[in-house]
Structures are given as C-alpha cells and as structure tokens.
Design a protein around this motif. Structure first.
Motif, PDB file in Angstrom:
ATOM      1  N   PHE A  70       0.785  -1.227   0.000  1.00  0.00           N
ATOM      2  CA  PHE A  70       0.000   0.000   0.000  1.00  0.00           C
ATOM      3  C   PHE A  70       0.824   1.288   0.000  1.00  0.00           C
ATOM      4  CE2 PHE A  70      -2.824  -3.196   1.951  1.00  0.00           C
ATOM      5  CZ  PHE A  70      -3.834  -3.165   0.997  1.00  0.00           C
ATOM      6  N   ALA A  71       2.124   1.185   0.165  1.00  0.00           N
ATOM      7  CA  ALA A  71       2.964   2.388   0.137  1.00  0.00           C
ATOM      8  C   ALA A  71       4.241   2.111  -0.651  1.00  0.00           C
ATOM      9  CB  ALA A  71       3.291   2.829   1.552  1.00  0.00           C
ATOM     10  N   PRO A  72       4.065   1.737  -1.941  1.00  0.00           N
ATOM     11  CA  PRO A  72       5.265   1.400  -2.718  1.00  0.00           C
ATOM     12  C   PRO A  72       6.207   2.592  -2.903  1.00  0.00           C
ATOM     13  CG  PRO A  72       3.320   1.425  -4.128  1.00  0.00           C
ATOM     14  CD  PRO A  72       2.855   1.588  -2.714  1.00  0.00           C
ATOM     15  N   SER A  73       5.658   3.802  -2.927  1.00  0.00           N
ATOM     16  CA  SER A  73       6.538   4.969  -3.093  1.00  0.00           C
ATOM     17  C   SER A  73       7.435   5.158  -1.862  1.00  0.00           C
ATOM     18  CB  SER A  73       5.718   6.227  -3.352  1.00  0.00           C
ATOM     19  OG  SER A  73       4.898   6.504  -2.242  1.00  0.00           O
ATOM     20  N   LEU A  74       6.897   4.855  -0.678  1.00  0.00           N
ATOM     21  CA  LEU A  74       7.712   4.931   0.531  1.00  0.00           C
ATOM     22  C   LEU A  74       8.808   3.871   0.507  1.00  0.00           C
ATOM     23  CD1 LEU A  74       8.073   6.028   3.516  1.00  0.00           C
ATOM     24  CD2 LEU A  74       6.685   4.072   4.176  1.00  0.00           C
ATOM     25  N   MET A  75       8.474   2.692   0.012  1.00  0.00           N
ATOM     26  CA  MET A  75       9.440   1.602  -0.010  1.00  0.00           C
ATOM     27  C   MET A  75      10.549   1.834  -1.046  1.00  0.00           C
ATOM     28  SD  MET A  75       8.425  -0.344   2.386  1.00  0.00           S
ATOM     29  CE  MET A  75       8.827  -2.054   2.288  1.00  0.00           C
ATOM     30  N   THR A  76      10.269   2.627  -2.072  1.00  0.00           N
ATOM     31  CA  THR A  76      11.291   2.882  -3.094  1.00  0.00           C
ATOM     32  C   THR A  76      12.082   4.161  -2.825  1.00  0.00           C
ATOM     33  OG1 THR A  76       9.638   3.967  -4.485  1.00  0.00           O
ATOM     34  CG2 THR A  76      10.085   1.624  -4.910  1.00  0.00           C
ATOM     35  N   ASP A  77      11.657   4.969  -1.875  1.00  0.00           N
ATOM     36  CA  ASP A  77      12.407   6.182  -1.532  1.00  0.00           C
ATOM     37  C   ASP A  77      13.768   5.798  -0.960  1.00  0.00           C
ATOM     38  OD1 ASP A  77      10.422   7.880  -2.325  1.00  0.00           O
ATOM     39  OD2 ASP A  77       9.632   8.228  -0.286  1.00  0.00           O
ATOM     40  N   PRO A  78      14.799   6.454  -1.407  1.00  0.00           N
ATOM     41  CA  PRO A  78      16.132   6.127  -0.872  1.00  0.00           C
ATOM     42  C   PRO A  78      16.304   6.659   0.558  1.00  0.00           C
ATOM     43  CG  PRO A  78      16.304   7.815  -2.569  1.00  0.00           C
ATOM     44  CD  PRO A  78      14.871   7.405  -2.505  1.00  0.00           C
ATOM     45  N   VAL A  79      16.855   5.829   1.405  1.00  0.00           N
ATOM     46  CA  VAL A  79      17.149   6.210   2.784  1.00  0.00           C
ATOM     47  C   VAL A  79      18.590   6.713   2.845  1.00  0.00           C
ATOM     48  CG1 VAL A  79      17.346   5.387   5.161  1.00  0.00           C
ATOM     49  CG2 VAL A  79      15.534   4.532   3.696  1.00  0.00           C
ATOM     50  N   ALA A  80      19.475   5.954   2.261  1.00  0.00           N
ATOM     51  CA  ALA A  80      20.880   6.344   2.151  1.00  0.00           C
ATOM     52  C   ALA A  80      21.222   6.301   0.662  1.00  0.00           C
ATOM     53  CB  ALA A  80      21.748   5.383   2.944  1.00  0.00           C
ATOM     54  N   THR A  81      22.437   6.576   0.327  1.00  0.00           N
ATOM     55  CA  THR A  81      22.831   6.608  -1.075  1.00  0.00           C
ATOM     56  C   THR A  81      22.621   5.246  -1.720  1.00  0.00           C
ATOM     57  OG1 THR A  81      24.541   8.152  -0.413  1.00  0.00           O
ATOM     58  CG2 THR A  81      24.679   7.279  -2.650  1.00  0.00           C
ATOM     59  N   GLY A  82      21.613   5.151  -2.583  1.00  0.00           N
ATOM     60  CA  GLY A  82      21.340   3.934  -3.332  1.00  0.00           C
ATOM     61  C   GLY A  82      20.648   2.835  -2.541  1.00  0.00           C
ATOM     62  N   LEU A  83      20.244   3.087  -1.296  1.00  0.00           N
ATOM     63  CA  LEU A  83      19.593   2.067  -0.468  1.00  0.00           C
ATOM     64  C   LEU A  83      18.136   2.454  -0.254  1.00  0.00           C
ATOM     65  CD1 LEU A  83      20.022  -0.548   1.227  1.00  0.00           C
ATOM     66  CD2 LEU A  83      20.480   0.955   3.161  1.00  0.00           C
ATOM     67  N   PRO A  84      17.216   1.766  -0.950  1.00  0.00           N
ATOM     68  CA  PRO A  84      15.797   2.102  -0.754  1.00  0.00           C
ATOM     69  C   PRO A  84      15.302   1.639   0.627  1.00  0.00           C
ATOM     70  CG  PRO A  84      16.049   0.356  -2.389  1.00  0.00           C
ATOM     71  CD  PRO A  84      17.414   0.754  -1.962  1.00  0.00           C
ATOM     72  N   ALA A  85      14.251   2.299   1.087  1.00  0.00           N
ATOM     73  CA  ALA A  85      13.684   1.991   2.409  1.00  0.00           C
ATOM     74  C   ALA A  85      13.194   0.550   2.474  1.00  0.00           C
ATOM     75  CB  ALA A  85      12.549   2.959   2.721  1.00  0.00           C
ATOM     76  N   GLY A  86      12.634   0.035   1.396  1.00  0.00           N
ATOM     77  CA  GLY A  86      12.136  -1.338   1.376  1.00  0.00           C
ATOM     78  C   GLY A  86      13.240  -2.351   1.606  1.00  0.00           C
ATOM     79  N   LEU A  87      14.395  -2.120   0.980  1.00  0.00           N
ATOM     80  CA  LEU A  87      15.522  -3.037   1.171  1.00  0.00           C
ATOM     81  C   LEU A  87      16.050  -2.946   2.601  1.00  0.00           C
ATOM     82  CD1 LEU A  87      17.452  -5.088  -0.003  1.00  0.00           C
ATOM     83  CD2 LEU A  87      18.873  -3.211  -0.803  1.00  0.00           C
ATOM     84  N   LEU A  88      16.092  -1.744   3.142  1.00  0.00           N
ATOM     85  CA  LEU A  88      16.536  -1.585   4.528  1.00  0.00           C
ATOM     86  C   LEU A  88      15.595  -2.311   5.487  1.00  0.00           C
ATOM     87  CD1 LEU A  88      18.491  -0.293   6.553  1.00  0.00           C
ATOM     88  CD2 LEU A  88      16.933   1.661   6.616  1.00  0.00           C
ATOM     89  N   LEU A  89      14.289  -2.146   5.280  1.00  0.00           N
ATOM     90  CA  LEU A  89      13.313  -2.844   6.132  1.00  0.00           C
ATOM     91  C   LEU A  89      13.416  -4.356   5.972  1.00  0.00           C
ATOM     92  CD1 LEU A  89      10.171  -0.545   5.774  1.00  0.00           C
ATOM     93  CD2 LEU A  89      11.675  -0.785   7.754  1.00  0.00           C
ATOM     94  N   ALA A  90      13.672  -4.831   4.757  1.00  0.00           N
ATOM     95  CA  ALA A  90      13.830  -6.270   4.537  1.00  0.00           C
ATOM     96  C   ALA A  90      15.075  -6.788   5.251  1.00  0.00           C
ATOM     97  CB  ALA A  90      13.911  -6.562   3.043  1.00  0.00           C
ATOM     98  N   LEU A  91      16.159  -6.018   5.210  1.00  0.00           N
ATOM     99  CA  LEU A  91      17.386  -6.435   5.887  1.00  0.00           C
ATOM    100  C   LEU A  91      17.239  -6.408   7.409  1.00  0.00           C
ATOM    101  CD1 LEU A  91      20.072  -4.674   3.653  1.00  0.00           C
ATOM    102  CD2 LEU A  91      19.527  -7.120   3.753  1.00  0.00           C
ATOM    103  N   LEU A  92      16.353  -5.570   7.896  1.00  0.00           N
ATOM    104  CA  LEU A  92      16.116  -5.499   9.342  1.00  0.00           C
ATOM    105  C   LEU A  92      15.243  -6.648   9.856  1.00  0.00           C
ATOM    106  CD1 LEU A  92      15.614  -1.679   9.978  1.00  0.00           C
ATOM    107  CD2 LEU A  92      17.525  -3.127  10.688  1.00  0.00           C
ATOM    108  N   GLN A  93      14.659  -7.429   8.935  1.00  0.00           N
ATOM    109  CA  GLN A  93      13.796  -8.543   9.356  1.00  0.00           C
ATOM    110  C   GLN A  93      14.570  -9.556  10.198  1.00  0.00           C
ATOM    111  OE1 GLN A  93      10.372  -9.004   8.796  1.00  0.00           O
ATOM    112  NE2 GLN A  93      10.638 -10.704  10.212  1.00  0.00           N
ATOM    113  N   LEU A  94      15.787  -9.857   9.821  1.00  0.00           N
ATOM    114  CA  LEU A  94      16.577 -10.835  10.568  1.00  0.00           C
ATOM    115  C   LEU A  94      16.903 -10.344  11.983  1.00  0.00           C
ATOM    116  CD1 LEU A  94      17.825 -13.624  10.369  1.00  0.00           C
ATOM    117  CD2 LEU A  94      19.901 -12.557   9.512  1.00  0.00           C
ATOM    118  N   PRO A  95      17.395  -9.127  12.162  1.00  0.00           N
ATOM    119  CA  PRO A  95      17.618  -8.662  13.548  1.00  0.00           C
ATOM    120  C   PRO A  95      16.334  -8.593  14.375  1.00  0.00           C
ATOM    121  CG  PRO A  95      18.791  -7.249  12.020  1.00  0.00           C
ATOM    122  CD  PRO A  95      17.960  -8.169  11.200  1.00  0.00           C
ATOM    123  N   VAL A  96      15.213  -8.267  13.746  1.00  0.00           N
ATOM    124  CA  VAL A  96      13.946  -8.227  14.487  1.00  0.00           C
ATOM    125  C   VAL A  96      13.560  -9.640  14.921  1.00  0.00           C
ATOM    126  CG1 VAL A  96      11.467  -7.777  14.268  1.00  0.00           C
ATOM    127  CG2 VAL A  96      13.108  -6.074  13.513  1.00  0.00           C
TER     128      VAL A  96
END
Length: 138
Positions: A70-96
C-alpha cells in the motif's frame, strides 16, 4: 424370557456398580499434581511469552508486507545513497527475528522457568509425602 430388574442402587442397567467400601478397600492416595492456581499462572506466563515473541516477529513482517502493498513509493524512496527503504526494512527482518528470540528466552528465564521449577519442586515434595503416607498406611 424374563429380565432381572437392576439392583436398587443403580439408576440405569448399564452403570457400573459403586466401588466397594470398608477398611480393606481404601482408595489409593495419589500425589497431587500441583496447585491449580500455580498451573494457571504458569499457563498464562507461557501464553504471554509466546504472544510477545510471535507478535514481535510476525508483526514486523506484516508491517513490511502492508507497506510494500500500500505504500510502494515509501518503499522505493532512498534512505541512504542507493539504499531504498524497502531493502533496509527487509534487511532489518533478521535482527527483528533475533530480537523476538531474545525476548522469548528472556521472558522464559525471568518468568516461566522459575514458576515451572517451583511447581516441579512442590510436586516432588508432594509425591514424597504421599509415598511416605502410603508406607505408613499399609
């Protein structure tokens, strides 16, 4: 063909007769299985423990899925240089998920295990008392 009527102490013919009574037929003394309130508290602590760990891991994953749908634009927004928010959230799944495991173990050590140990010790004491009581009753 005549049917004998049931004995007067039986309500229905298929019921078993009452157990024999008297000094030779004492019911066996069994060790109590623990105090019901303690077992109820243990079940409640274990239930809370499972809920916290499950809701931590699954809640984060469901949040990730809902944001992806429901928020694909938020997930594709870059958080850091070249790192989209969706990828960051996916990578945080393991630590969570690890956090959920740590919470599960922490609540087990702090709340569930001491209560289970107390119930186990109490039932062992009750079993010893019952065995001693059986030995003196014979």
């Amino acid at each position: 063909m005549s049917h004998d009527p049931p004995p007067p102490h039986l309500t229905y013919p298929w019921q078993a007769p009452p157990p024999p009574t008297g000094p030779a037929h004492r019911p066996p003394v069994h060790a109590p299985l623990g105090h019901h309130s303690d077992l109820r508290v243990l079940r409640g602590a274990y239930r809370r423990q499972r809920r916290v760990a499950t809701l931590t891991a699954l809640g984060y994953f469901v949040l990730f899925l809902v944001l992806s749908a429901f928020a694909p634009s938020l997930m594709t927004d870059p958080v850091a240089t070249g790192l989209p928010a969706g990828l960051l959230l996916a990578l945080l799944q393991l630590p969570v998920t690890w956090l959920a495991i740590v919470l599960y173990e922490h609540t087990a050590r702090r709340h569930v295990d001491p209560l289970a140990d107390r119930i186990r010790k109490q039932s062992a004491l009750d079993a010893k008392r019952a065995t001693r009581h059986e030995g003196t009753a014979r």
